[in-house]
Scaffold this motif. Structure first.
Motif, PDB file in Angstrom:
ATOM      1  N   UNK A 158       2.207 -10.012   3.616  1.00  0.00           N
ATOM      2  CA  UNK A 158       2.126  -8.575   3.349  1.00  0.00           C
ATOM      3  C   UNK A 158       3.519  -8.001   3.123  1.00  0.00           C
ATOM      4  N   UNK A 159       4.512  -8.478   3.859  1.00  0.00           N
ATOM      5  CA  UNK A 159       5.886  -7.990   3.671  1.00  0.00           C
ATOM      6  C   UNK A 159       6.413  -8.352   2.281  1.00  0.00           C
ATOM      7  N   UNK A 160       6.088  -9.531   1.789  1.00  0.00           N
ATOM      8  CA  UNK A 160       6.486  -9.893   0.426  1.00  0.00           C
ATOM      9  C   UNK A 160       5.891  -8.912  -0.587  1.00  0.00           C
ATOM     10  N   UNK A 161       4.617  -8.592  -0.420  1.00  0.00           N
ATOM     11  CA  UNK A 161       3.966  -7.643  -1.327  1.00  0.00           C
ATOM     12  C   UNK A 161       4.563  -6.242  -1.171  1.00  0.00           C
ATOM     13  N   UNK A 162       4.806  -5.820   0.060  1.00  0.00           N
ATOM     14  CA  UNK A 162       5.402  -4.519   0.317  1.00  0.00           C
ATOM     15  C   UNK A 162       6.796  -4.422  -0.318  1.00  0.00           C
ATOM     16  N   UNK A 163       7.588  -5.460  -0.152  1.00  0.00           N
ATOM     17  CA  UNK A 163       8.932  -5.470  -0.738  1.00  0.00           C
ATOM     18  C   UNK A 163       8.870  -5.467  -2.259  1.00  0.00           C
ATOM     19  N   UNK A 164       7.883  -6.157  -2.820  1.00  0.00           N
ATOM     20  CA  UNK A 164       7.719  -6.167  -4.274  1.00  0.00           C
ATOM     21  C   UNK A 164       7.363  -4.773  -4.784  1.00  0.00           C
ATOM     22  N   UNK A 165       6.491  -4.085  -4.075  1.00  0.00           N
ATOM     23  CA  UNK A 165       6.139  -2.716  -4.454  1.00  0.00           C
ATOM     24  C   UNK A 165       7.379  -1.831  -4.404  1.00  0.00           C
ATOM     25  N   UNK A 166       8.133  -1.930  -3.317  1.00  0.00           N
ATOM     26  CA  UNK A 166       9.338  -1.108  -3.170  1.00  0.00           C
ATOM     27  C   UNK A 166      10.347  -1.408  -4.284  1.00  0.00           C
ATOM     28  N   UNK A 190       5.693   7.801  -5.922  1.00  0.00           N
ATOM     29  CA  UNK A 190       6.542   6.732  -5.400  1.00  0.00           C
ATOM     30  C   UNK A 190       6.438   6.679  -3.882  1.00  0.00           C
ATOM     31  N   UNK A 191       6.476   7.849  -3.255  1.00  0.00           N
ATOM     32  CA  UNK A 191       6.346   7.909  -1.798  1.00  0.00           C
ATOM     33  C   UNK A 191       4.992   7.362  -1.360  1.00  0.00           C
ATOM     34  N   UNK A 192       3.946   7.734  -2.079  1.00  0.00           N
ATOM     35  CA  UNK A 192       2.607   7.264  -1.729  1.00  0.00           C
ATOM     36  C   UNK A 192       2.531   5.735  -1.811  1.00  0.00           C
ATOM     37  N   UNK A 193       3.076   5.161  -2.888  1.00  0.00           N
ATOM     38  CA  UNK A 193       3.045   3.703  -3.047  1.00  0.00           C
ATOM     39  C   UNK A 193       3.808   3.017  -1.925  1.00  0.00           C
ATOM     40  N   UNK A 194       4.990   3.530  -1.615  1.00  0.00           N
ATOM     41  CA  UNK A 194       5.791   2.920  -0.548  1.00  0.00           C
ATOM     42  C   UNK A 194       5.125   3.104   0.811  1.00  0.00           C
ATOM     43  N   UNK A 195       4.548   4.270   1.059  1.00  0.00           N
ATOM     44  CA  UNK A 195       3.867   4.506   2.332  1.00  0.00           C
ATOM     45  C   UNK A 195       2.640   3.604   2.487  1.00  0.00           C
ATOM     46  N   UNK A 196       1.937   3.359   1.398  1.00  0.00           N
ATOM     47  CA  UNK A 196       0.767   2.477   1.458  1.00  0.00           C
ATOM     48  C   UNK A 196       1.188   1.037   1.744  1.00  0.00           C
ATOM     49  N   UNK A 197       2.293   0.603   1.144  1.00  0.00           N
ATOM     50  CA  UNK A 197       2.813  -0.726   1.450  1.00  0.00           C
ATOM     51  C   UNK A 197       3.190  -0.841   2.917  1.00  0.00           C
ATOM     52  N   UNK A 198       3.828   0.189   3.427  1.00  0.00           N
ATOM     53  CA  UNK A 198       4.191   0.214   4.840  1.00  0.00           C
ATOM     54  C   UNK A 198       2.945   0.216   5.727  1.00  0.00           C
ATOM     55  N   UNK A 199       1.936   0.969   5.329  1.00  0.00           N
ATOM     56  CA  UNK A 199       0.680   1.007   6.087  1.00  0.00           C
ATOM     57  C   UNK A 199       0.006  -0.368   6.108  1.00  0.00           C
ATOM     58  N   UNK A 200       0.072  -1.082   4.993  1.00  0.00           N
ATOM     59  CA  UNK A 200      -0.502  -2.434   4.944  1.00  0.00           C
ATOM     60  C   UNK A 200       0.199  -3.337   5.956  1.00  0.00           C
ATOM     61  N   UNK A 201       1.517  -3.208   6.043  1.00  0.00           N
ATOM     62  CA  UNK A 201       2.260  -4.019   6.998  1.00  0.00           C
ATOM     63  C   UNK A 201       1.913  -3.618   8.433  1.00  0.00           C
ATOM     64  N   UNK A 202       1.768  -2.331   8.681  1.00  0.00           N
ATOM     65  CA  UNK A 202       1.369  -1.862  10.009  1.00  0.00           C
ATOM     66  C   UNK A 202       0.015  -2.451  10.398  1.00  0.00           C
ATOM     67  N   UNK A 224       9.742  -2.579  -7.286  1.00  0.00           N
ATOM     68  CA  UNK A 224       9.240  -2.058  -8.563  1.00  0.00           C
ATOM     69  C   UNK A 224       9.411  -0.549  -8.645  1.00  0.00           C
ATOM     70  N   UNK A 225       9.114   0.144  -7.569  1.00  0.00           N
ATOM     71  CA  UNK A 225       9.276   1.603  -7.544  1.00  0.00           C
ATOM     72  C   UNK A 225      10.754   1.968  -7.723  1.00  0.00           C
ATOM     73  N   UNK A 226      11.629   1.269  -7.004  1.00  0.00           N
ATOM     74  CA  UNK A 226      13.064   1.542  -7.122  1.00  0.00           C
ATOM     75  C   UNK A 226      13.583   1.207  -8.515  1.00  0.00           C
ATOM     76  N   UNK A 227      13.016   0.208  -9.155  1.00  0.00           N
ATOM     77  CA  UNK A 227      13.413  -0.160 -10.521  1.00  0.00           C
ATOM     78  C   UNK A 227      13.070   0.955 -11.496  1.00  0.00           C
TER      79      UNK A 227
END
Length: 127
Positions: free
Chosen positions: A78-86, A100-112, A88-91
């Motif tokens: 999940x962290x690999x996917x979360x980092x990939x999302x982050x 962008x915030x929603x995508x990053x927050x959802x990745x963080x929520x998945x890790x939680x 891509x958003x930063x790119x």
């Protein structure tokens, strides 16, 4: 236009064994990038190094041990996917944007949720 191009095959690159070797190389590069650039990934690997041997030391069934190890493996995935999302958003842009915030927050929520699953599974088996 050739049928190979219209079905997207030309965009896929190599096929057969070369494709598998390339994919393995890309995967290893991704693991290296995560290890070097993501502190959270390194922390999760440390958690794996601690919990996987612990699973073998506990008096649990083989099925329980397999589940305990599987959920521990889930967190770095999940962290690999979360980092990939982050990444891509930063790119796309460092500009603050609600999507962008929603995508990053959802990745963080998945890790939680992955970490919560570890705690839930391990507690329910051990206790």
């Amino acid at each position: 236009m050739s049928s190979e191009f219209t079905n997207g095959q030309a965009l896929k690159g190599k096929t057969g064994l070369r494709r598998i070797l390339n994919a393995t190389s890309y995967s290893l590069a991704g693991l290296k990038a995560a290890f070097v650039g993501e502190a959270a990934f390194r922390q999760l690997l440390l958690l794996n190094v601690l919990l996987i041997p612990a699973a073998f030391l506990l008096d649990v069934s083989r099925a329980e041990r397999a589940v305990m190890i599987a959920v521990v493996f889930l967190a770095p995935i999940v962290e690999l996917l979360n980092s990939a999302i982050e990444a891509a958003i930063d790119r796309i842009s460092y500009e603050l944007h609600p999507l962008s915030k929603r995508a990053k927050d959802m990745g963080s929520a998945a890790q939680f949720m992955a970490l919560s699953l570890i705690a839930l599974v391990w507690a329910s088996i051990i206790l």
